[in-house]
Design an enzyme around this catalytic site. Structure first.
Site, short mmCIF file in Angstrom:
data_model
loop_
_atom_site.label_atom_id
_atom_site.label_comp_id
_atom_site.label_asym_id
_atom_site.label_seq_id
_atom_site.Cartn_x
_atom_site.Cartn_y
_atom_site.Cartn_z
N GLU A 43 0.83 -1.21 0.00
CA GLU A 43 0.00 0.00 0.00
C GLU A 43 0.86 1.27 0.00
OE1 GLU A 43 -3.03 0.49 -0.73
OE2 GLU A 43 -3.57 -1.62 -0.81
N TYR A 126 -7.67 6.19 3.19
CA TYR A 126 -7.69 5.11 2.20
C TYR A 126 -6.76 3.96 2.62
CZ TYR A 126 -6.44 2.15 -1.58
OH TYR A 126 -6.18 1.02 -2.30
N CYS A 196 -14.52 -2.24 -16.01
CA CYS A 196 -15.02 -0.85 -16.00
C CYS A 196 -13.82 0.09 -16.16
CB CYS A 196 -15.78 -0.60 -14.69
SG CYS A 196 -16.79 0.88 -14.76
N CYS A 212 -26.47 -0.46 -13.90
CA CYS A 212 -25.64 0.71 -14.18
C CYS A 212 -26.44 1.82 -14.86
CB CYS A 212 -24.45 0.29 -15.05
SG CYS A 212 -23.35 1.66 -15.40
#
Ligand code: SF4
Length: 349
Positions: A43, A126, A196, A212
């Site tokens: 991360e 996050y 996507c 969607c």
């Protein structure tokens, strides 16, 4: 959880089981979850760097420092040297600081709660949620760019992302899974990078297209809305000096321990200024009597500004620089120099 969100989750989890990306930090460790230390390191690396670049460097990193305990013994120069080429060096410093805190305060175990994680250097909302969700299966929803894009499209939100951050947070929370959080978060991330897609989403084969709103209204190519105004980065100027002695060594020094590229190696260079005319020759260069050759200009782009450097090259006798630090010309590319300095040397020698 509403019926629609439940169905989306079910589809994504199923899709993920067959299509997940093989990433080195995802290797299962205990309880069908990845190694928390691997997720923690990845991360930090993934902040501002693409998955493809991180993949290789992550494996090298783990070979060097296979456990948190081992990493806690590293020094800042060691980790900065390793980080060369990845950029944004503050991440490396923060990773090391956070590791040392975890080693000391949390008995080498990655904290399993938001309150402790968020206080660690370099960890924001996050990253804290990504670690909790992916590594520890906690019920959270970290919003990365992929997940934000899917949410914007599912709900046909035609406003720039930065204007709807709170709305996205609320929408994202509706998908939180009680049992399969780790897989669900990663399935969203992978779906955004495989189906996507930012530019040409594969709506025809998308298993959640019936939910969607963008697809329904044919807005999928317009959402996310891009901000039109492109900010022009300011330019800073410097002159950099690549000085080589008779032993084929390059004159280097340590940068200050504070500010940009702190504590890294550099070749002598003038203080970076906004106005070219206000450049002042670096003190270390004032004792050079040899004529320096210009090697032309070079531009390097940092996140907040561009740097334009005029590069000079000169040969000197080592004896004239008794207090100088030198590194072998053959060793600079593997040294603690940031990429910008390596490029300057590369262009000069
Ligand atoms: S239908 Fe298209 S835009 Fe909507 S979620 Fe699927 S891939 Fe994305």
């Amino acid at each position: 959880m509403l019926k629609q969100e439940k169905q989306v989750n079910q589809h994504l989890i199923k899709w993920y089981a067959q299509n997940k990306r093989e990433l080195p930090w995802r290797k299962l460790y205990k309880n069908n979850l990845p190694n928390p230390y691997y997720v923690f390191v990845s991360e930090y690396m993934l902040q501002q760097t693409t998955v493809n670049t991180v993949k290789e460097r992550f494996i090298e990193f783990i070979n060097y420092w296979p456990t948190l305990k081992k990493l806690a013994t590293a020094t800042e120069p060691q980790i900065l040297k390793f980080w060369s080429g990845l950029g944004y060096y503050s991440r490396a410093r923060n990773l090391l600081k956070a590791t040392k805190i975890i080693n000391k305060k949390f008995n080498s175990k990655i904290p399993n709660n938001y309150e402790d994680l968020i206080l660690l250097p370099g960890i924001g909302d996050y990253t804290a949620k990504a670690i909790l969700g992916i590594a520890l299966n906690k019920s959270v929803m970290p919003l990365d760019a992929n997940i934000e894009r899917i949410l914007l499209r599912l709900h046909a939100i035609d406003k720039p992302i930065n204007k709807v951050k709170n709305i996205l947070k609320d929408l994202g929370n509706k998908f939180i899974s009680d049992k399969y959080s780790s897989n669900l978060i990663q399935s969203f991330m992978d779906y955004g990078s495989e189906i996507c897609l930012p530019r040409n989403p594969k709506c025809d084969i998308c298993g959640i297209n019936i939910f969607c709103q963008s697809y329904k209204k044919n807005l999928q190519l317009k959402i996310p809305i891009k901000l039109k105004k492109k900010t022009i980065k300011p330019i800073k100027y410097t002159r950099a000096y690549v000085i080589v002695n008779e032993k084929n060594e390059i004159l280097v020094r340590n940068r200050s321990s504070k500010g940009m590229l702190a504590s890294m190696l550099e070749v002598p260079n003038d203080v970076w200024v906004k106005n070219k005319k206000s450049l002042i020759t670096d003190q270390d260069m004032q004792q050079i009597t040899t004529k320096l050759k210009s090697k032309g200009s070079f531009e390097y782009s940092f996140s907040h500004f561009d740097l334009e450097a005029e590069i000079f090259y000169g040969n000197v006798k080592k004896a004239k620089f008794l207090n100088g630090n030198w590194i072998k010309k053959s060793a600079y590319s593997n040294s603690r120099m940031p990429t910008v300095m390596k490029k300057i040397v590369e262009l000069a020698v």
